[in-house]
Each structure stands twice: as structure tokens, then as C-alpha cells.
Enzyme design. Structure first.
Site, mmCIF file in Angstrom:
data_model
loop_
_atom_site.group_PDB
_atom_site.id
_atom_site.type_symbol
_atom_site.label_atom_id
_atom_site.label_comp_id
_atom_site.label_asym_id
_atom_site.label_seq_id
_atom_site.Cartn_x
_atom_site.Cartn_y
_atom_site.Cartn_z
ATOM 1 N N GLY A 251 81.868 -21.155 -13.806
ATOM 2 C CA GLY A 251 82.109 -21.791 -12.518
ATOM 3 C C GLY A 251 83.363 -21.279 -11.840
ATOM 4 N N ASP A 252 84.037 -20.316 -12.449
ATOM 5 C CA ASP A 252 85.256 -19.749 -11.869
ATOM 6 C C ASP A 252 85.337 -18.285 -12.289
ATOM 7 O OD1 ASP A 252 87.938 -19.499 -10.741
ATOM 8 O OD2 ASP A 252 88.099 -21.669 -10.906
ATOM 9 N N ASP A 253 86.518 -17.671 -12.197
ATOM 10 C CA ASP A 253 86.654 -16.257 -12.515
ATOM 11 C C ASP A 253 86.258 -15.991 -13.968
ATOM 12 O OD1 ASP A 253 87.782 -15.861 -9.930
ATOM 13 O OD2 ASP A 253 89.743 -16.470 -10.705
ATOM 14 N N SER A 284 79.037 -15.228 -11.791
ATOM 15 C CA SER A 284 79.866 -16.305 -11.245
ATOM 16 C C SER A 284 79.720 -16.322 -9.725
ATOM 17 C CB SER A 284 81.334 -16.117 -11.648
ATOM 18 O OG SER A 284 82.100 -17.216 -11.210
#
Length: 471
Positions: A251-253, A284
Site C-alpha cells: 500500500g506504499d513504496d 503498488s
């Protein structure tokens, strides 16, 4: 010659042979073969300390008791704690030096949802506050500080953070402290994290900080693509790091390179440097494959990434900084990257304005220079690049060569947008912006990728074997 059982395991075998009814419990024997920086002379199972793998019994005390008691073997060839098949509910526990935590392929560490099983730590000194709240932060599930020679590995065993519990509290504004990570080592040296599956972390997954000589290898990280701040691997103020053969859905880098936040990171002054990233696959949709920053106030330099695959991801490589961040992002080298379905192939943000507090120095300007991207292909891309530097603080030395982003049918009118940046390109289509002029085909090999070898690439793994007797 490695000892195949510890003194403790021998004692339990004697109990089994000569004891009463309890002593006649059937013991199991598992044989382990794996590659590691260090092999161990002693081994024991967490079940020898009362752990129960039923998914409901809390094993926090059992894990910590096992680590604490086995620490006596640290100076005698080191020790391995085996986690057999089962579902092992636990809160945070801390490892010791010369220690291996090994997870069976069918072992699952389940993160407890009892918040009393998560000690609270002070904020990181290079951050000045927690990321979720101004106060401290919950200790990570698997944690260690001031350690040497620690291995967390397995036969693709699983660590499940049961993150939905924490994500709901985050979205509801009900957190007094920053969410825990799954694995974190601080002020440590010679760390291996390998051959595991990490699921649903409350926040970041793997966070080595203020540490050196780190290998992260063969890790699968899975989290819902809309889960908050579930970064994959975040080396933070670290030196000599190798990340390879990892698959991340986040959900992020997927990889976020960090070194402290604002005036606190500037004061702490510890960069991330000598980092190798290779054979990474990232999905992502709302973040970057590789992000440099935004917490970069101790500096980021000498980052080498190659053979990277990004699929359905917001950006390929993203640099995030702002006025007040200070320090530098420089000597960045990326080659052989393949991208499929991207919002941006490349992005640089000079206005990423998040600060720890209002006391940042507006005169602390970051230096962004010597950024090299080469030998890349992409398809179904909305924007080839958006580069936003800082007025009066131009991002310089940008070199892009042999890069061909294939645009979507409904791509933006201008595939490249650039402000306050300077550099060159060669063999790039569609044509880049005027501040990155094409130097012709003779310059297609101009963008550097260092030929020397970093010390972490000289680390060779040993083949370790153990036999574990346990109830």
C-alpha cells in the site's frame, strides 16, 4: 563441526527416555538446511519454552524467555531458535547477538492484537517524533538494538502482522503512538533477513535503522494496495545494504530509502549509503517502486539498483524532498528496469512539504545531483516524467539514456514536465523536456553505473544444517 543439538535439547531427550508419563511425550525431529551469514552451534525449539501454536494462546513470554535463556550460548558458537509448524500468536519480542530465528515453512507468527503486549519506545532521534502521533512508537514485532550477527530466516515461513486491527485505529485517529513494524533492528551490524513471507504489516515491514552490513534476500511482502503506510523495505540511516530477489505488493513504496526527518535528521547526520537493490518486483498502484525520501535529511548517496520490474505501480523511481529537508540525494544509479502500467515512469518532488513540526530551517535546502537512469523500457505509461525541482535550488546532473516509455492511448499532452532541473538525455523517446537536451546517440552510454563492488556484495553465505528435537 557444528553441534546438531544444544545442551538443552539433550536434556529434554533424557527426560523423554527416563521420565514418567510427561517425559514419554513423543518428540519430533526436523532437519534444516539453509544459507546464512553464520551457522550456529546450538539449537532449540520455542516449544521447549512452553509455546503453543494454536493461534489463540499468547506466546509473547515464551518467545522472550527462549531468547533470554538461549543468550548464554551467544559466545559459544551462537544459537538458533526454531519455530515449528503452527500458528504462534505473539506480541513484540527482542533478539540478542549471534542469534538465528528460523521459521518452518508452515509456521506463522501472528501479531497479537493485545496492545499491552507491545512496549512503547521513544521516537527515533533522527525523526524527533512518531510518524502516526507525536509521542513514541510501539516496538516492532521482531526487534533488536545494539546487536551483532543476527539472522531472521526460514523455509518461507510467514509473519502475519494482522494489520487490519491497526489500520482501523489509524484511520479512526485512535492511536496515541506510532504503529509497530514487523521487523526492526537499530544500531546493529551484520543482519540477515531472508526467505520469509510477510503479510499485512501494521505499518512498515522491514526497517533497519542506524545499522550496517545488512542482507535482505528472498522476501515476499503482501499487503492490500490501499493499506496505509505498508512500505516494504526501508533502509534508514544505514550503510552497506543489499536487497535482492524480493517480491512486494504494498500500500506504499516497495523500497523507501530514508535517513531522518527535517531538523532532527540534519542534526543526527547519518546517511544511507552503499545500497544495492537488484531483482526486485513491485506492485503498488498508489506509490513508488523505489522512493528516495521523503525522510532524507541525513543524506542519501551511492544507491545502485538493477534488474527491477514494476507492475501497475504509480511511479518507477521517485525522489521526495522539500525546503527544510536539507542534506542531499546524490550518486543514484538505476539500470535495466522494466515498467508495466504506470502513472509516472519517473518523478521528482521538490515540494514534499511534510515536516515533523514547525521548527524546520527554511534555509536548509537539499542538494539533488548526479541522478543516472539507463537501459529501461516501459509500457502503458500516463506520464514519462514529472520533475519538479526547487526554485533557486536546481536539481542537477540528471542523466537518462536508452529509455523508452511507451505511452497509453490517453496519455497526458506533455509526456515530460520539468521545472528547476538540469541534465542530459540520449536515446530517449518520447522526446524529453528542454532542460534535459538530447546529446545524440554517441552519448547513449554516458549515464554512469559504477563498476566497482560494494563490500556487502563480497559477503558469501554458508550452508548451515541442524537437526531439531522438540515436542
Amino acid at each position: 563441526m557444528m553441534r546438531t543439538t544444544s545442551l538443552l535439547a539433550v536434556a529434554f531427550l533424557l527426560l523423554w527416555a527416563y521420565g514418567g508419563a510427561e517425559g514419554r511425550k513423543v518428540r519430533r525431529l526436523d532437519a534444516l538446511e539453509y544459507a546464512a551469514m553464520s551457522c550456529r552451534a546450538h539449537s532449540a525449539s520455542v516449544t521447549d519454552y512452553g509455546a503453543v501454536g494454536d493461534g489463540a494462546t499468547s506466546n509473547t513470554k515464551a518467545f522472550q524467555a527462549a531468547v533470554d535463556q538461549l543468550s548464554q550460548f551467544a559466545s559459544d558458537g551462537g544459537v538458533q531458535l526454531y519455530v515449528p509448524a503452527g500458528r504462534w500468536l505473539t506480541g513484540s519480542f527482542s533478539l540478542v547477538s549471534h542469534f538465528t530465528l528460523y521459521l518452518h515453512r508452515d509456521a506463522v507468527l501472528l501479531a497479537s492484537q493485545d496492545m499491552t503486549e507491545w512496549p512503547v519506545l521513544k521516537p527515533l532521534p533522527s525523526y524527533g517524533r512518531g510518524r502516526d502521533a507525536a509521542a513514541g512508537r510501539y516496538q516492532s514485532l521482531v526487534f533488536g538494538t545494539n546487536l551483532t550477527d543476527v539472522i531472521v530466516t526460514g523455509d518461507n515461513g510467514t509473519i502475519d502482522g494482522q494489520g487490519a486491527f491497526w489500520w482501523q485505529k489509524f484511520h479512526g485517529g485512535k492511536l496515541k503512538y506510532t504503529r509497530p513494524y514487523l521487523i526492526e533492528f537499530m544500531y546493529s551490524d551484520t543482519i540477515q533477513i531472508s526467505n520469509l513471507t510477510l503479510l499485512n504489516s501494521p505499518s512498515w515491514n522491514v526497517h533497519p535503522v542506524y545499522s550496517s552490513n545488512i542482507l535482505v534476500q528472498g522476501i515476499t511482502i503482501l499487503a492490500p494496495v490501499k493499506s496505509p503506510n505498508t512500505d516494504g523495505i526501508n533502509p534508514d540511516s544505514c550503510t552497506n545494504v543489499r536487497i535482492e530477489d524480493c517480491y512486494i505488493v504494498s500500500g506504499d513504496d516497495c523500497v523507501a530509502v530514508k535517513s531522518g526527518w527535517g531538523e532532527y535528521g540534519i542534526a543526527f547526520g547519518m546517511p544511507t549509503q552503499q545500497l544495492v537493490i537488484r531483482r526486485l518486483t513491485c506492485i503498488s498502484p498508489y506509490s513508488a517502486t523505489i522512493a528516495l525520501g521523503s525522510e532524507m535529511s541525513g543524506g542519501i548517496r551511492d544507491i545502485r539498483a538493477e534488474d527491477i520490474v514494476a507492475i501497475d505501480t504509480e511511479s518507477g523511481i521517485r525522489i521526495k524532498t522539500a525546503v527544510g529537508r536539507g542534506a542531499y540525494v546524490k550518486d543514484i544509479y538505476v539500470k535495466r528496469m522494466t515498467m508495466h502500467t504506470m502513472k509516472w515512469a519517473f518523478k521528482m518532488d521538490g515540494d514534499y512539504k511534510s515536516h515533523p513540526d514547525g521548527h524546520y530551517d527554511p534555509n536548509a535546502l537539499p542538494v539533488i545531483q548526479n541522478i543516472n537512469y539507463r537501459d529501461m523500457v516501459a509500457e502503458n505509461v500516463g506520464v514519462a516524467a514529472r520533475f519538479d525541482g526547487i526554485t533557486g535550488d536546481t536539481f542537477t546532473g540528471i542523466c537518462i539514456a536508452n529509455v523508452t516509455p511507451g505511452m497509453t492511448a490517453k496519455h497526458k499532452k506533455y509526456p515530460w514536465t520539468c521545472t528547476d532541473v538540469q541534465g542530459m538525455t540520449s536515446g530517449v523517446t518520447p522526446p524529453p523536456c528542454d532542460s534535459l537536451p538530447d546529446q545524440g546517440p554517441e552519448k547513449i552510454t554516458a549515464c554512469d553505473f559504477p563498476a566497482d563492488t560494494l563490500p556487502i556484495d563480497e559477503v558469501e553465505l554458508k550452508q548451515c544444517s541442524n537437526r531439531i528435537n522438540y515436542f
